[in-house]
Design a protein around this motif. Structure first.
Motif, short mmCIF file in Angstrom:
data_model
loop_
_atom_site.label_atom_id
_atom_site.label_comp_id
_atom_site.label_asym_id
_atom_site.label_seq_id
_atom_site.Cartn_x
_atom_site.Cartn_y
_atom_site.Cartn_z
N ALA A 217 4.99 0.40 4.50
CA ALA A 217 3.66 1.02 4.56
C ALA A 217 3.70 2.29 5.40
O ALA A 217 3.10 3.31 5.04
CB ALA A 217 2.64 0.04 5.12
N ARG B 207 -3.96 3.98 -1.54
CA ARG B 207 -4.63 4.56 -0.37
C ARG B 207 -4.31 6.04 -0.24
O ARG B 207 -5.18 6.85 0.10
CB ARG B 207 -4.20 3.80 0.89
CG ARG B 207 -4.93 4.25 2.13
CD ARG B 207 -4.87 3.19 3.21
NE ARG B 207 -5.50 1.96 2.76
CZ ARG B 207 -5.59 0.85 3.51
NH1 ARG B 207 -5.12 0.84 4.74
NH2 ARG B 207 -6.15 -0.24 3.04
N LEU C 59 -2.81 -1.92 6.80
CA LEU C 59 -2.37 -2.34 5.48
C LEU C 59 -1.51 -3.59 5.56
O LEU C 59 -1.61 -4.49 4.71
CB LEU C 59 -1.60 -1.21 4.79
CG LEU C 59 -1.13 -1.49 3.36
CD1 LEU C 59 -2.33 -1.81 2.46
CD2 LEU C 59 -0.36 -0.30 2.80
N THR D 168 2.55 -4.17 -1.21
CA THR D 168 2.42 -3.14 -0.18
C THR D 168 2.55 -1.75 -0.79
O THR D 168 1.78 -0.84 -0.49
CB THR D 168 3.50 -3.34 0.90
OG1 THR D 168 3.39 -4.65 1.44
CG2 THR D 168 3.36 -2.31 2.02
N ARG E 150 -0.61 -0.85 -2.88
CA ARG E 150 -1.80 -0.59 -2.05
C ARG E 150 -1.64 0.69 -1.23
O ARG E 150 -2.61 1.44 -1.04
CB ARG E 150 -2.08 -1.77 -1.14
CG ARG E 150 -2.62 -2.97 -1.87
CD ARG E 150 -3.16 -4.01 -0.93
NE ARG E 150 -3.87 -5.06 -1.65
CZ ARG E 150 -4.78 -5.84 -1.11
NH1 ARG E 150 -5.11 -5.70 0.15
NH2 ARG E 150 -5.37 -6.78 -1.83
N ALA E 151 -0.43 0.94 -0.75
CA ALA E 151 -0.21 2.16 0.02
C ALA E 151 -0.37 3.39 -0.86
O ALA E 151 -0.97 4.40 -0.45
CB ALA E 151 1.18 2.13 0.66
#
Length: 201
Positions: free
Chosen positions: A41, A91, A54, A84, A87-88
């Motif tokens: 992350a 983001r 995160l 991970t 989602r990273a």
């Protein structure tokens, strides 16, 4: 510290314990794999506070949705890495998809997307390398990342040149296999299942 490569039965057993609500299982998993998740992350987001947040979200998701992990589809380490990673990247896209993109001199969306993909891919490679057995990881680090020859690597590690070449070859084969089975990189519309993930904590 590199997390040990766990046997498939450990993953399945841990998943069952999480499904039963055993907090000790979550603690064991966090101790084992949170450094890898946080590292991945952090490399993608380049923001330690965001990486810590995160990391908490990823483990909270597994705690509240243990059924989302299927031991028959791969390792828990790879699954956490994929979650991970996705989602990273989401983001980053959210952070960089601001109105300032259209201001004079701002990077074009395609350029931003390319930069995100490059950062995420590099981070995922490092995540996989970090989970390789120590002899293979050290050889790749010395030869590939530090740019040393096989002779120099062998001398630094106290092994033969042939052993250095064999470790490098095996390490790259394992790396290629892991990457082939890895998360890939969904487009801006997100991959199937991503919406469900975002609904979790």
């Amino acid at each position: 510290m590199t997390a040990p490569r766990q046997a498939p039965h450990w993953d399945a057993q841990l998943q069952r314990r999480l499904a039963r609500g055993e907090e000790t299982a979550l603690g064991e998993l966090y101790d084992q794999l949170s450094p890898l998740v946080h590292g991945l992350a952090g490399r993608i987001l380049a923001d330690q506070a965001a990486a810590e947040q995160l990391t908490r979200e990823v483990f909270a998701h597994l705690w509240t949705h243990p059924e989302a992990f299927d031991p028959g589809q791969g390792s828990l380490r790879s699954w956490l890495g994929a979650l991970t990673h996705r989602r990273a990247v989401d983001r980053l896209r959210l952070d960089r998809g601001t109105p300032e993109e259209t201001s004079p001199g701002a990077a074009q969306p395609a350029v931003v997307e390319e930069a995100i993909r490059a950062a995420a891919t590099a981070a995922h490679v490092q995540y996989v390398v970090a989970t390789l057995p120590d002899p293979l990881r050290e050889t790749i680090a010395e030869t590939y990342y530090d740019g040393r020859t096989y002779q120099e690597t062998a001398r630094r590690l106290g092994i033969s040149e042939q052993a250095a070449k064999q470790r490098m070859r095996l390490g790259l084969q394992l790396l290629a296999t892991e990457l082939a089975e890895g998360p890939g990189l969904p487009g801006p519309a997100a991959a199937p299942g991503a919406a469900a993930d975002r609904s979790a904590p």
